[in-house]
Structures are given as structure tokens and as C-alpha cells.
Write a protein that holds these residues in place. Structure first.
Motif, mmCIF file in Angstrom:
data_model
loop_
_atom_site.group_PDB
_atom_site.id
_atom_site.type_symbol
_atom_site.label_atom_id
_atom_site.label_comp_id
_atom_site.label_asym_id
_atom_site.label_seq_id
_atom_site.Cartn_x
_atom_site.Cartn_y
_atom_site.Cartn_z
ATOM 1 N N ALA A 88 8.653 26.138 12.388
ATOM 2 C CA ALA A 88 9.909 25.909 11.662
ATOM 3 C C ALA A 88 11.063 26.750 12.192
ATOM 4 O O ALA A 88 11.968 27.117 11.449
ATOM 5 C CB ALA A 88 9.727 26.131 10.161
ATOM 6 N N THR A 89 11.042 27.055 13.482
ATOM 7 C CA THR A 89 12.136 27.810 14.088
ATOM 8 C C THR A 89 12.662 27.079 15.318
ATOM 9 O O THR A 89 11.913 26.418 16.030
ATOM 10 C CB THR A 89 11.703 29.221 14.520
ATOM 11 O OG1 THR A 89 10.667 29.119 15.501
ATOM 12 C CG2 THR A 89 11.224 30.037 13.344
ATOM 13 N N THR A 90 13.940 27.259 15.559
ATOM 14 C CA THR A 90 14.572 26.694 16.744
ATOM 15 C C THR A 90 14.484 27.721 17.877
ATOM 16 O O THR A 90 14.207 28.903 17.625
ATOM 17 C CB THR A 90 16.053 26.377 16.460
ATOM 18 O OG1 THR A 90 16.731 27.600 16.162
ATOM 19 C CG2 THR A 90 16.197 25.387 15.315
ATOM 20 N N PRO A 91 14.714 27.295 19.098
ATOM 21 C CA PRO A 91 14.676 28.256 20.205
ATOM 22 C C PRO A 91 15.622 29.444 19.997
ATOM 23 O O PRO A 91 15.272 30.582 20.297
ATOM 24 C CB PRO A 91 15.089 27.422 21.413
ATOM 25 C CG PRO A 91 14.660 26.040 21.070
ATOM 26 C CD PRO A 91 14.888 25.932 19.581
ATOM 27 N N ARG A 92 16.809 29.179 19.479
ATOM 28 C CA ARG A 92 17.765 30.269 19.257
ATOM 29 C C ARG A 92 17.223 31.287 18.252
ATOM 30 O O ARG A 92 17.333 32.494 18.440
ATOM 31 C CB ARG A 92 19.090 29.688 18.777
ATOM 32 C CG ARG A 92 20.148 30.737 18.596
ATOM 33 C CD ARG A 92 21.461 30.122 18.209
ATOM 34 N NE ARG A 92 22.490 31.149 18.170
ATOM 35 C CZ ARG A 92 23.757 30.898 18.086
ATOM 36 N NH1 ARG A 92 24.187 29.649 18.046
ATOM 37 N NH2 ARG A 92 24.627 31.874 18.037
#
Length: 130
Positions: A88-92
Motif C-alpha cells: 500500500a505504498t507508492t515508490p515515492r
């Protein structure tokens, strides 16, 4: 193509308090079979790898409902994966979490990487036993 930048100090400070990171730290190495139980098993993999100009909201929403979210994020941080949605995380978000992760987690002494033998064996050659 955009170039990834180093996270700013306030982003790292926020990442250290992020409940997703705290869950990943807690669930690290607790479940080796997490991939077989992930919600992502029943979804097109391209959902989790949107183009840079596309939103990742659908993938993040699927991950938030997944039982193995912590183990998934821990794996992505452990290997330094910077593409797609993991836990549930984006690369950023993960770039900032990775700085916090590396400050909290000891290297796995049995890990093998491109540098050669397991970390434990390299450490023993650096620090001779008396």
C-alpha cells in the motif's frame, strides 16, 4: 521519464511514524509464504505498476485491504524495490521509508547479494575473531 530524488528530512520523519512502516517492521520475516495469500494474486499485475503519469489509487486501495500488507512492504524495503505499489505504498513513499528502514533494521546475516558470500561471512572477514 522523471528522475527519483532523495527524500527530504521531513518526509523521512513522517515515514518513521507511518503505521505501514511500523507494521512492516513488526511483520518482518514472520511469514515466508505471504505471496501466496496476497490480494494481488487475483488481480492483473499491471494494476500495481501504473505508468508514471497514472494514479496508483486502485492498487493502493487493494493493498490496504490485504492481510499480508506488512510482509509485502517489508520485502520491498528489504530488497530496495522502487517500482510499483508494494504494501500500500507508492515508490515515492517507499524512498522515504527506506531511509528510516535502513536506520532500524540490522542486515540479515544469511542474506546473499550480488557482492558475493552471505553478509555474515563478509563480516567475519572484516572483523577477525581472536
Amino acid at each position: 521519464m522523471t528522475r527519483a530524488r532523495m527524500p527530504r528530512p521531513h518526509e523521512v520523519a513522517a515515514a518513521r511514524r507511518d503505521p505501514r512502516l511500523l507494521r512492516a517492521l513488526h511483520e518482518r520475516r514472520q511469514d515466508d509464504a505471504w505471496r501466496t495469500r496476497g490480494t494481488c494474486q487475483s488481480v492483473d499485475p499491471e494494476t500495481f505498476f501504473p505508468a508514471p503519469n497514472e494514479p496508483a489509487d486502485a492498487a493502493v486501495a487493494l493493498c490496504r485491504s490485504c492481510d499480508v500488507q506488512g510482509s509485502c512492504l517489508a520485502w520491498a524495503l528489504e530488497v530496495g524495490d522502487c517500482h510499483g505499489v508494494w504494501g500500500a505504498t507508492t515508490p515515492r513513499e517507499r524512498r522515504a521509508m527506506l531511509v528510516a528502514w535502513r536506520g532500524e533494521v540490522e542486515p540479515d546475516p544469511d542474506a546473499v547479494d550480488e557482492a558475493g558470500p552471505p553478509v555474515r561471512d563478509r563480516l567475519l572477514t572484516l572483523v577477525p575473531l581472536s
